[in-house]
Write an enzyme that holds these catalytic residues in place. Structure first.
Site, PDB file in Angstrom:
ATOM      1  N   ARG A   1       0.831  -1.218   0.000  1.00  0.00           N
ATOM      2  CA  ARG A   1       0.000   0.000   0.000  1.00  0.00           C
ATOM      3  C   ARG A   1       0.855   1.253   0.000  1.00  0.00           C
ATOM      4  O   ARG A   1       0.533   2.239  -0.653  1.00  0.00           O
ATOM      5  CB  ARG A   1      -0.961  -0.043   1.194  1.00  0.00           C
ATOM      6  CG  ARG A   1      -2.066  -1.027   0.953  1.00  0.00           C
ATOM      7  CD  ARG A   1      -2.964  -1.304   2.145  1.00  0.00           C
ATOM      8  NE  ARG A   1      -3.985  -2.271   1.723  1.00  0.00           N
ATOM      9  CZ  ARG A   1      -4.939  -2.765   2.508  1.00  0.00           C
ATOM     10  NH1 ARG A   1      -5.030  -2.375   3.768  1.00  0.00           N
ATOM     11  NH2 ARG A   1      -5.817  -3.620   2.032  1.00  0.00           N
TER      12      ARG A   1
ATOM     13  N   TYR B   1      -6.074  -1.528  -6.904  1.00  0.00           N
ATOM     14  CA  TYR B   1      -5.359  -2.696  -6.375  1.00  0.00           C
ATOM     15  C   TYR B   1      -4.802  -2.487  -4.965  1.00  0.00           C
ATOM     16  O   TYR B   1      -4.805  -1.392  -4.453  1.00  0.00           O
ATOM     17  CB  TYR B   1      -4.356  -3.261  -7.369  1.00  0.00           C
ATOM     18  CG  TYR B   1      -3.093  -2.537  -7.767  1.00  0.00           C
ATOM     19  CD1 TYR B   1      -2.756  -1.288  -7.320  1.00  0.00           C
ATOM     20  CD2 TYR B   1      -2.220  -3.174  -8.659  1.00  0.00           C
ATOM     21  CE1 TYR B   1      -1.576  -0.690  -7.733  1.00  0.00           C
ATOM     22  CE2 TYR B   1      -1.039  -2.577  -9.075  1.00  0.00           C
ATOM     23  CZ  TYR B   1      -0.722  -1.340  -8.604  1.00  0.00           C
ATOM     24  OH  TYR B   1       0.434  -0.753  -9.003  1.00  0.00           O
ATOM     25  N   GLU B   2      -4.393  -3.574  -4.358  1.00  0.00           N
ATOM     26  CA  GLU B   2      -3.929  -3.588  -2.959  1.00  0.00           C
ATOM     27  C   GLU B   2      -5.017  -3.073  -2.011  1.00  0.00           C
ATOM     28  O   GLU B   2      -4.723  -2.373  -1.036  1.00  0.00           O
ATOM     29  CB  GLU B   2      -2.635  -2.774  -2.787  1.00  0.00           C
ATOM     30  CG  GLU B   2      -1.540  -2.987  -3.812  1.00  0.00           C
ATOM     31  CD  GLU B   2      -1.177  -4.436  -4.074  1.00  0.00           C
ATOM     32  OE1 GLU B   2      -1.642  -5.312  -3.344  1.00  0.00           O
ATOM     33  OE2 GLU B   2      -0.434  -4.680  -5.044  1.00  0.00           O
ATOM     34  N   GLY B   3      -6.257  -3.438  -2.278  1.00  0.00           N
ATOM     35  CA  GLY B   3      -7.385  -2.969  -1.466  1.00  0.00           C
ATOM     36  C   GLY B   3      -7.960  -1.713  -2.074  1.00  0.00           C
ATOM     37  O   GLY B   3      -7.279  -0.694  -2.144  1.00  0.00           O
TER      38      GLY B   3
END
Lengths: 591, 591
Positions: free
Chosen positions: B293, B437-439
């Protein structure tokens, strides 16, 4: 793959319940033969055409793109036959006046039909759309010879058209245009120069292409005051047709609208015919530019609508996570995305944009009809001025925000939104042209604040503001909308002192206009949207129980106001602080 | 074609004048061997690498994309040799701890180096970046066998890595993961299942690929509490290496990052090794997720920086129109775009984003170093908690706004910005993955408000807020920044009552969190940016005359506050109105 259902209920609601066309059209000589049934039935047929013929070509057209082969542009597979069907079924003539061979539908019908085109295939819609603006220029400013050569073919869509303004050194600054036009003994001209970024610049959809070209005659003054307008066919008009000195130098590779042919064109002694007075070309071109700017607004509505529809469908189907207040679908492994309040809120934000954006375009379409043919002189003038005020908002405010909403819709798909096959990412790419073409959004904001507000002494703005009290009066009778009335009235009262302050500030420093113009566009756009939501809520309020789609509109309107109420004062405060912002900007060195 | 000059002056200013690394690093055992000269010299060499090797591959890599051939992914031309150079020169080891064969540079150096990678070639940077997170997971949670099998190869970059979380039915909701892991007599596992959207999923850059996979052992509980973490190599580790049951089902066609291989992978009895405790896989994975993140935030800084640099250059060169206050270049046919105040203002808005965004990433990089190895227990804990609070802001707030700024930069090019060859449109496409992406950013906002603020009783938020008074005290001595001090202090005071109200509101309706989380992220992001601008202005204020690039920073800080001062109260008001907004949302039916 994207899906799409034309929002026909919304179209008919806006046309008949909000804009009340059935009261207006009988007064307009060009449109009095169109009634609500014909309006409805025609849009239904249009919906079928766009859903069945154009939507299937949208993704494939994007993937394939146009190709430059042997000096000519080939459109993607299926475009040629789709255009043939489109043309043979008479769609190009939809809003063309009866007097020049059209069907005389009102502008609102054109706006809704164009929205369906944009929802299903933006590249195709650009091919189809420019032509009518060229026709209106030719019809209004062309002499008898020019009209007889071009009007019929343009009206029927047998030929398509382009607008040739930009040159390598002349983008937003058209005064730098260098293309020359040399007068000939028969009254025609020979044009030479390079034009770039020409939508529909070349293609195989029609036998001929009609270029509307800004150029400079010999001895004309420098700047925009030396520009004249010419109509230049791709092929000369004799039989058999021969090439007319217009060639494709380049076919651009673009971020989006890849199925539309954006060309660089070389004119080499291409024969053209003047349209309108010498050195008044820009004024003539503005007739077309304004309809092109309305068309851009319509495009943004079409793109956000189809993005919204697909996001809504996906969030109903996709199971992921549990709602915060407890499972809504305990029998399933997870709840639908739509059960999450943040997902619903995102979709509602999209609706809060799309509905007033659509009404704004339809309203301007109606105002342009009134401006052209309302029997009352004062009404014509007022409609024209109001349309002029609203045009930069249609183009600039809508295209500035559409990308954000399409991006929100795409993000609801998670990683799937980023994949080409889903179709959402094409919408984002296609929409990204809208803030740029037909005058960048910064140019729109300067037009709105500089020309349409300050130089106008607030007259056009006053026409808009004068509409508020009557709507407020009607709304007072709608339970639950009292807060909307109060806020709308208070916003209206803010503009006079604000415009006065900006006028004074500008006297001391012209850069004030250049600095705050985008903020002013944002402010007026937000307030106009409030007016439109109030209008929609008023028209929807007395709905009967069988009109299910109307029931949410008052709550949507109240939500819009609840959020805009906190934004509007902060925008006004920002505008008022222009002097300190300018002072700080002067202290900042970027290079 | 894009150009790029690494902002080395900015890097060194942030590292040494703002974050004061030369005071901190001697306290940190893992990093005390790095001094300012080595830091500076290393980034200079890194700048050369990225400018000369990676930037030239950015456009071509995007155009060519990855290809799936005979079951394996081929990267675009030039990537393989660029990666070899990158690896042989030791860049993969830059921030790897000395104890496992790395060079032990602090996180800030990694952040700045990664920013240069992202500016010059985002797809390449994704290939390069995931590996270090995989290494840290293996090193921290792996047993001796796992570490001996994988650590060295990952530390040197001889092998690259992936994170395998998402499955077709399990995106944001990892509890739905179905991939199974069956235990074997030798302590290893056989994994079977389908993973999608795997960055770096397959490629030809390294001989082996190390997949970090979330899967469910036999009899494990449902939901996230039944997930364990495994490391699964593409090829088995015996010599000669044989395939390990990991195959590429699909190579995705994407909106952007087209030169990175985003794959769907099938695991069929693939041999893997557990990393960390049984059923604690998600907690282990979060070590990697948090660094991923931070990496996304860094990517947005790199992309906006290169967009800004190119827009600045173009607006200096492109002549168009005349400045509103009179010609700045009367000898030229028109003034440079940069002479127009609106153009300058747009570029300044980009700077107002980039500078604090870069500092935020560097600050979190430093906090993570402190959290890992500061000798003071309390300092370690505080740094860890503050990094946890700031991580969703780094990922969510930065990626939410980066697209707008890149789009503004693109629009300064007019129509040229929309053309592929200009290079700007690729930046927009590449950046569009960052909110997803990545949450997703919605997940980030729920993490910030739900987990990191409300469930935490405001403790982590309190750590951030407690930093404000000391900075305000220092700023009081800087002439011209008094207004900044007052505003910053007043913002700090707003949070306690606001969080209290939200806590109470949430007790009555959990949907309050879900509704207002994005607004809270926006609010706290805006305030954190204010803090960072104040910090920058403080560090820049005593600059000597030879540091020209520092001179504008106090004015930039004041401009930021001038604009945020009107936005922050409206955001707070919006958050407070959550009950009425929720009530209206409940009345709205979308389908």
């Amino acid at each position: 793959m994207l899906q799409y259902q034309a929002p026909l209920e919304e179209f008919n609601f806006l046309a008949h319940k909000v804009l009340r066309l059935s009261e207006l059209l009988p007064l307009l000589p060009e449109h009095h033969h169109i009634d609500a049934d014909l309006f409805r039935a025609t849009l239904e047929v249009g919906a079928e055409l766009t859903q069945e013929q154009l939507l299937p070509l949208n993704g494939s057209g994007d993937a394939e793109g146009c190709r430059l082969e042997q000096g000519g542009v080939k459109t993607p597979q299926g475009f040629k036959s789709a255009y043939r069907l489109f043309q043979e079924n008479g769609w190009p003539a939809l809003t063309v006046p009866l007097s020049i061979g059209g069907q005389g539908f009102p502008g609102t019908a054109g706006v809704f039909f164009d929205e369906m085109l944009a929802s299903t295939n933006l590249s195709f819609s650009i091919f189809a759309n420019v032509r009518e603006g060229v026709l209106r220029c030719v019809d209004r400013f062309g002499d008898e010879r020019v009209r007889s050569l071009f009007s019929d073919k343009l009206a029927s869509g047998e030929w398509l058209g382009t607008m040739c303004l930009t040159e390598p050194q002349a983008g937003s600054d058209l005064g730098l245009i260098r293309t020359t036009a040399v007068t000939q003994s028969d009254g025609s001209y020979l044009l030479s120069g390079t034009k770039i970024f020409i939508s529909n610049g070349d293609h195989d959809l029609t036998e001929n292409i009609v270029h509307l070209v800004l150029a400079r005659t010999e001895g004309a003054p420098a700047g925009t005051g030396g520009l004249s307008l010419f109509v230049v066919p791709k092929y000369q008009l004799e039989v058999p047709a021969s090439a007319n000195g217009v060639s494709v130098i380049a076919l651009e590779h673009k971020h989006g609208i890849r199925a539309n042919a954006t060309c660089a064109l070389a004119f080499e002694n291409a024969r053209g015919y003047r349209v309108g007075e010498l050195n008044r070309g820009l004024a003539c071109m503005f007739l077309l530019m304004n309809s092109a700017r309305l068309a851009v607004g319509v495009q943004t509505v079409g793109l956000t609508e189809v993005a919204y529809q697909n996001a809504l469908r996906y969030t109903q189907e996709r199971l992921q996570g549990r709602a915060l207040n407890g499972a809504t679908h305990p029998d399933q492994p997870a709840d639908p995305l739509l059960s999450h309040i943040g997902v619903k809120s995102s979709l509602v934000q999209q609706r809060l944009f799309i509905e007033p954006a659509r009404l704004l375009c339809a309203w301007v379409g109606t105002l342009l009809d009134e401006a052209r043919c309302h029997p009352d002189d004062a009404r014509r003038k007022q409609a024209s001025q109001l349309a002029e005020l609203l045009t930069p908002i249609v183009k600039g405010y809508l295209s500035q925000h559409a990308g954000t909403h399409i991006s929100s819709a795409l993000q609801l798909f998670g990683g799937h939104g980023y994949i080409v096959e889903t179709g959402m990412e094409q919408l984002l790419r296609d929409a990204a042209i809208c803030p740029i073409y037909e005058g960048t959004n910064y140019i729109q904001s300067l037009d709105l604040l500089g020309r349409k507000t300050l130089s106008d002494q607030g007259q056009r703005l006053g026409i808009f503001l004068s509409h508020i009290p009557a709507l407020a009066e009607r709304l007072r009778q709608r339970p639950g909308l009292e807060g909307v009335v109060t806020t709308l009235a208070s916003w209206g009262a803010e503009f006079e002192p604000l415009v006065q302050q900006l006028s004074v500030d500008t006297v001391f420093n012209r850069d004030v206009v250049g600095l705050v113009a985008p903020d002013f566009l944002e402010l007026l756009g937000t307030v106009v949207f409030g007016y439109l939501w109030a209008w929609i809520a008023d028209a929807a309020a007395p709905s009967t129980s069988d009109e299910k789609f109307l029931r949410s509109k008052p709550a949507l309107a109240r939500l819009y106001f609840s959020e805009a109420e906190v934004r509007v004062p902060s925008l006004i405060e920002k505008l008022k602080r222009n002097a300190s912002r300018l002072g700080l900007l002067e202290q900042i060195q970027l290079c």
